[in-house]
Design a protein around this motif. Structure first.
Motif, PDB file in Angstrom:
ATOM      1  N   LEU A   1       0.797  -1.230  -0.040  1.00  0.00           N
ATOM      2  CA  LEU A   1      -0.164   0.103   0.002  1.00  0.00           C
ATOM      3  C   LEU A   1       0.854   1.149   0.022  1.00  0.00           C
ATOM      4  O   LEU A   1       0.594   2.235  -0.677  1.00  0.00           O
ATOM      5  CB  LEU A   1      -1.054   0.083   1.179  1.00  0.00           C
ATOM      6  N   VAL A   2       2.117   1.363   0.866  1.00  0.00           N
ATOM      7  CA  VAL A   2       2.831   2.410   0.927  1.00  0.00           C
ATOM      8  C   VAL A   2       3.448   2.595  -0.642  1.00  0.00           C
ATOM      9  O   VAL A   2       3.471   3.597  -1.118  1.00  0.00           O
ATOM     10  CB  VAL A   2       3.928   2.082   2.214  1.00  0.00           C
ATOM     11  N   VAL A   3       3.879   1.627  -1.137  1.00  0.00           N
ATOM     12  CA  VAL A   3       4.692   1.581  -2.417  1.00  0.00           C
ATOM     13  C   VAL A   3       3.730   2.014  -3.662  1.00  0.00           C
ATOM     14  O   VAL A   3       4.046   3.110  -4.464  1.00  0.00           O
ATOM     15  CB  VAL A   3       5.260   0.440  -3.091  1.00  0.00           C
ATOM     16  N   LEU A   4       2.495   1.649  -3.653  1.00  0.00           N
ATOM     17  CA  LEU A   4       1.399   1.910  -4.558  1.00  0.00           C
ATOM     18  C   LEU A   4       1.118   3.552  -4.239  1.00  0.00           C
ATOM     19  O   LEU A   4       0.713   4.161  -5.365  1.00  0.00           O
ATOM     20  CB  LEU A   4       0.011   1.189  -4.286  1.00  0.00           C
ATOM     21  N   ALA A   5       0.693   3.963  -2.929  1.00  0.00           N
ATOM     22  CA  ALA A   5       0.440   5.263  -2.709  1.00  0.00           C
ATOM     23  C   ALA A   5       1.592   6.440  -2.962  1.00  0.00           C
ATOM     24  O   ALA A   5       1.292   7.126  -3.880  1.00  0.00           O
ATOM     25  CB  ALA A   5       0.253   5.444  -1.118  1.00  0.00           C
TER      26      ALA A   5
ATOM     27  N   TYR B   1       3.783   5.783  -5.446  1.00  0.00           N
ATOM     28  CA  TYR B   1       4.023   5.582  -6.998  1.00  0.00           C
ATOM     29  C   TYR B   1       2.639   6.456  -7.710  1.00  0.00           C
ATOM     30  O   TYR B   1       2.953   7.227  -8.655  1.00  0.00           O
ATOM     31  CB  TYR B   1       3.708   4.251  -7.555  1.00  0.00           C
ATOM     32  N   PHE B   2       1.562   6.343  -7.219  1.00  0.00           N
ATOM     33  CA  PHE B   2       0.394   7.276  -7.927  1.00  0.00           C
ATOM     34  C   PHE B   2       0.376   8.586  -7.206  1.00  0.00           C
ATOM     35  O   PHE B   2      -0.406   9.459  -8.125  1.00  0.00           O
ATOM     36  CB  PHE B   2      -0.892   6.264  -7.487  1.00  0.00           C
ATOM     37  N   THR B   3       1.229   9.243  -6.259  1.00  0.00           N
ATOM     38  CA  THR B   3       1.226  10.404  -6.003  1.00  0.00           C
ATOM     39  C   THR B   3       2.469  10.925  -6.564  1.00  0.00           C
ATOM     40  O   THR B   3       2.829  12.024  -6.474  1.00  0.00           O
ATOM     41  CB  THR B   3       1.209  10.679  -4.515  1.00  0.00           C
ATOM     42  N   ASP B   4       3.274  10.053  -7.562  1.00  0.00           N
ATOM     43  CA  ASP B   4       4.423  10.607  -8.256  1.00  0.00           C
ATOM     44  C   ASP B   4       5.634  11.264  -7.255  1.00  0.00           C
ATOM     45  O   ASP B   4       6.618  11.761  -7.321  1.00  0.00           O
ATOM     46  CB  ASP B   4       4.173  11.698  -9.186  1.00  0.00           C
ATOM     47  N   SER B   5       5.446  10.398  -6.150  1.00  0.00           N
ATOM     48  CA  SER B   5       6.553  10.510  -4.992  1.00  0.00           C
ATOM     49  C   SER B   5       7.929   9.958  -5.578  1.00  0.00           C
ATOM     50  O   SER B   5       8.860  10.375  -5.105  1.00  0.00           O
ATOM     51  CB  SER B   5       6.223  10.164  -3.715  1.00  0.00           C
ATOM     52  N   ILE B   6       7.637   8.674  -6.334  1.00  0.00           N
ATOM     53  CA  ILE B   6       8.782   7.909  -6.622  1.00  0.00           C
ATOM     54  C   ILE B   6       8.596   7.510  -8.094  1.00  0.00           C
ATOM     55  O   ILE B   6       7.548   7.605  -8.712  1.00  0.00           O
ATOM     56  CB  ILE B   6       9.086   6.369  -5.753  1.00  0.00           C
ATOM     57  N   CYS B   7       9.730   7.273  -8.754  1.00  0.00           N
ATOM     58  CA  CYS B   7       9.745   6.940  -9.857  1.00  0.00           C
ATOM     59  C   CYS B   7      10.412   5.407  -9.970  1.00  0.00           C
ATOM     60  O   CYS B   7      11.267   5.141  -9.496  1.00  0.00           O
ATOM     61  CB  CYS B   7      10.774   7.917 -10.947  1.00  0.00           C
ATOM     62  N   VAL B   8       9.575   4.571 -10.926  1.00  0.00           N
ATOM     63  CA  VAL B   8      10.235   3.104 -11.238  1.00  0.00           C
ATOM     64  C   VAL B   8      10.410   2.927 -12.552  1.00  0.00           C
ATOM     65  O   VAL B   8       9.764   3.093 -13.212  1.00  0.00           O
ATOM     66  CB  VAL B   8       8.966   2.184 -10.685  1.00  0.00           C
TER      67      VAL B   8
END
Length: 93
Positions: A79-83, A85-92
């Motif tokens: 859930l943390v990773v998805l949150a 990712y979708f808030t553009d806080s991290i780039c994969v």
């Protein structure tokens, strides 16, 4: 970001090897490693290594209370990773 990948890799290897070592201790009737240690290592990023270690060594797989706690940690991390990712806080990449 590369340092973060190395951190997760190192903590996963540590979790994997500690899972195997605890299985060795269990077979030889020695003093065991606490479940809280496994849960803590999983929480700080070693859930992948601990999960693979549980599968490879067939360790802690029949203890339902531990599995529920461990799966709760994995679900929380997803859930943390998805949150992030979708808030553009991290780039994969």
């Amino acid at each position: 970001m590369l340092l973060l990948y190395f951190y997760f890799l190192a903590i996963s290897f540590l979790s994997f090897f500690i899972m195997g070592y605890d299985k060795y201790l269990a077979r030889n009737k020695k003093r065991r490693i606490s479940e809280n240690t496994f849960l803590f290592l999983g929480f700080i990023g070693g859930s992948l290594g601990a999960g693979i270690g549980m599968w490879v060594f067939k360790h802690k797989t029949s203890k339902r209370s531990f599995l529920w706690k461990f799966l709760g940690i994995v679900f929380f991390q997803l859930l943390v990773v998805l949150a992030l990712y979708f808030t553009d806080s991290i780039c994969v990449y």
